[in-house]
Design a protein around this motif. Structure first.
Motif, short mmCIF file in Angstrom:
data_model
loop_
_atom_site.label_atom_id
_atom_site.label_comp_id
_atom_site.label_asym_id
_atom_site.label_seq_id
_atom_site.Cartn_x
_atom_site.Cartn_y
_atom_site.Cartn_z
N GLY A 116 38.37 40.58 33.97
CA GLY A 116 39.11 40.63 35.22
C GLY A 116 38.24 40.33 36.41
N ALA A 117 37.00 40.86 36.39
CA ALA A 117 36.07 40.63 37.50
C ALA A 117 35.67 39.17 37.58
CB ALA A 117 34.84 41.52 37.34
N ILE A 118 35.44 38.54 36.43
CA ILE A 118 35.07 37.12 36.41
C ILE A 118 36.22 36.28 36.94
CG2 ILE A 118 34.60 35.15 34.89
CD1 ILE A 118 32.97 37.10 33.14
N ALA A 119 37.44 36.55 36.46
CA ALA A 119 38.60 35.78 36.91
C ALA A 119 38.78 35.90 38.42
CB ALA A 119 39.86 36.25 36.18
N SER A 120 38.63 37.10 38.94
CA SER A 120 38.77 37.32 40.38
C SER A 120 37.68 36.57 41.15
CB SER A 120 38.70 38.82 40.68
OG SER A 120 38.71 39.05 42.07
N PHE A 121 36.46 36.60 40.63
CA PHE A 121 35.34 35.95 41.31
C PHE A 121 35.49 34.43 41.30
CE2 PHE A 121 30.89 34.41 41.51
CZ PHE A 121 30.52 34.99 42.71
N VAL A 122 35.88 33.88 40.14
CA VAL A 122 36.02 32.43 40.02
C VAL A 122 37.27 31.94 40.74
CG1 VAL A 122 36.32 30.53 38.37
CG2 VAL A 122 34.73 32.39 37.86
N GLY A 123 38.32 32.78 40.74
CA GLY A 123 39.57 32.41 41.40
C GLY A 123 40.62 31.92 40.45
N THR A 124 40.66 32.49 39.24
CA THR A 124 41.64 32.09 38.23
C THR A 124 42.49 33.29 37.82
OG1 THR A 124 40.10 32.54 36.40
CG2 THR A 124 40.10 30.30 37.33
N GLU A 125 43.48 33.04 36.96
CA GLU A 125 44.36 34.12 36.53
C GLU A 125 43.70 35.07 35.54
OE1 GLU A 125 48.47 31.46 36.96
OE2 GLU A 125 47.86 32.25 34.99
N ASP A 126 42.83 34.53 34.69
CA ASP A 126 42.23 35.37 33.65
C ASP A 126 40.97 34.70 33.14
OD1 ASP A 126 41.94 37.51 31.92
OD2 ASP A 126 43.78 37.15 30.79
N SER A 127 40.24 35.42 32.29
CA SER A 127 39.06 34.85 31.63
C SER A 127 38.85 35.55 30.30
CB SER A 127 37.80 34.99 32.51
OG SER A 127 37.26 36.29 32.46
N VAL A 128 38.01 34.95 29.46
CA VAL A 128 37.65 35.53 28.18
C VAL A 128 36.15 35.33 27.99
CG1 VAL A 128 38.23 33.41 26.91
CG2 VAL A 128 38.15 35.61 25.70
#
Length: 417
Positions: A116-128
């Motif tokens: 969640g933190a990565i997605a928020s930082f990058v500016g996307t909906e989600d990450s894995v």
């Protein structure tokens, strides 16, 4: 496929080595020849040195200290007390390993917090997050693309992306480095032959320190209806006013790029890699990507360290600002000294000093070490035979004096002083 710079097909196997059924490739003999110092490379003693302590501004080997320009610890977060405490707290709560794939019993809250933190930082909906940076590229590309598809790669793309493309079964096209006019011509000639298409570039190229023209890439991907993947191993945490990478650098909406890849081992002081994008892409990878589904989950201390690092990058913007200042100083002093830094972008923390011949580069690296500066040579086949270089990785932990010292010794070494 085209000429990818570091693609070297294996030679035929030598069957004369002693031992029943045991074969050693001829290229291993060449490796031993080069490591021994009698070959064209002759730099074997410069690599795999054992260092003590942290890999930050100062590297220590055999009790001797060096100003370290070989570390990817761009924001000086490896060794940060808060990052260390976060990792230690995760060990106390979850242990050193989750001991299973996340799809069965390896899922822990820290994994989703990090994603969640990565997605928020990058500016996307989600990450894995994956357990390895190399395998993140390799597995994602190989899994998403297949026969009947087309992949368009910058010729200097990282080996992990090359292998992923090769494993996918898709038709692969390499375009000259950062030549988007050539890419456009390849798309015009070949896009309609393929079912799906993917363009893969890097945010910062780790051999040259240059940056692709992302706005043009977005325009091409929209016009030709392709996917666009950007490998941000050396750009996330570095480019942009707040370190959010090449999208922030150009003022591009992160949603205009389909697949954001990054590593956790550089700016984020941990280990592993991530894919960030829309929620459908991420859910698909979570359930079907072999390198994720059939691999153990990221160890809790690594996940916690990366999570804290991402949080600190947001909370402490001075780290990115300081790094930008040090990079700018290196560029300024290098230009004044007449050093050839190629097309390195002034925003990139990777700065090559191109010496030309490998033997000159090796001698320069030795001279730097003799004077307490660690910066290693890169020669053929990683780069062309006429563009051997020393790479300097700049960190926010470097002082102005560190930068000046490195440029001074480099300049004197190339001038034969």
């Amino acid at each position: 496929m085209g000429s990818l710079r570091d693609e070297n097909p294996p030679e035929k196997l030598d069957r004369t080595i002693n031992g029943p059924g045991y074969r050693v490739p001829l290229y291993y003999k060449k490796l031993r020849h080069n490591i021994g110092g009698s070959g064209a490379v002759g730099a074997g003693d410069l690599f795999y040195k054992v260092f003590e302590g942290l890999n930050n501004r100062i590297a220590t080997s055999g009790g001797r200290e060096y100003i370290n320009f070989c570390s990817y610890n761009y924001l000086d977060l490896c060794g940060d007390p808060e990052v260390e405490e976060a990792a230690q707290a995760a060990i106390r709560e979850y242990g050193t390993s989750v001991s299973a794939s996340r799809i069965v019993s390896g899922e822990r809250p820290i994994h989703r917090e990090l994603e969640g933190a990565i997605a928020s930082f990058v500016g996307t909906e989600d990450s894995v997050v994956f357990v390895g940076g190399f395998s993140t590229n390799e597995d994602t590309i190989a899994h998403l693309m297949g026969e009947g598809d087309a992949i368009f790669l910058d010729e200097y793309i990282h080996k992990s992306a090359q292998l992923g493309a090769s494993m996918s079964g898709a038709k692969t096209y390499a375009f000259p480095h950062n030549d988007l006019d050539a890419l456009e011509k390849l798309l015009q000639a070949n896009r309609d032959k393929a079912r799906n298409a993917l363009i893969v570039v890097e945010g910062v190229y780790s051999m040259d320190g240059d940056i692709p023209e992302l706005p043009k890439l977005v325009e091409l991907k929209q016009r030709f209806q392709t996917l666009l993947m950007v490998d941000e191993a050396h750009s996330i945490g570095i480019l942009g006013r707040t370190g959010r990478g090449v999208s922030e650098h150009f003022g591009i909406d992160p949603g205009d790029v389909d697949i954001w890849m990054g590593t956790l081992s550089k700016s984020f002081a941990s280990c592993g890699g991530y894919i960030a994008g829309n929620s459908e892409l991420i859910e698909y990878l979570r359930y079907t990507a072999p390198g994720f589904v059939y691999s153990v989950g990221l160890p809790p201390p690594m996940a916690a360290a990366a999570l804290k690092a991402v949080q600190l990058v947001r909370e402490q913007p001075q780290r990115v600002a300081r790094l930008r200042s040090r990079v700018s100083l290196f560029h300024e002093l290098a230009r004044k000294a007449g050093l050839n830094i190629g097309d390195a972008n002034v925003a990139s923390a990777v700065i090559p000093v191109i010496a030309g011949r490998s033997d000159v580069t090796i001698a320069l690296s030795r001279r730097l070490m003799e004077n307490g500066v660690l910066a290693l040579p890169i020669g053929y086949p990683a780069v062309s035979k006429t563009k051997a270089r020393i790479r300097f990785f700049i960190s926010s932990g470097h002082t102005e004096q560190d930068i000046a010292r490195a440029v001074e010794i480099t300049s004197e070494g190339l001038a034969g002083k």
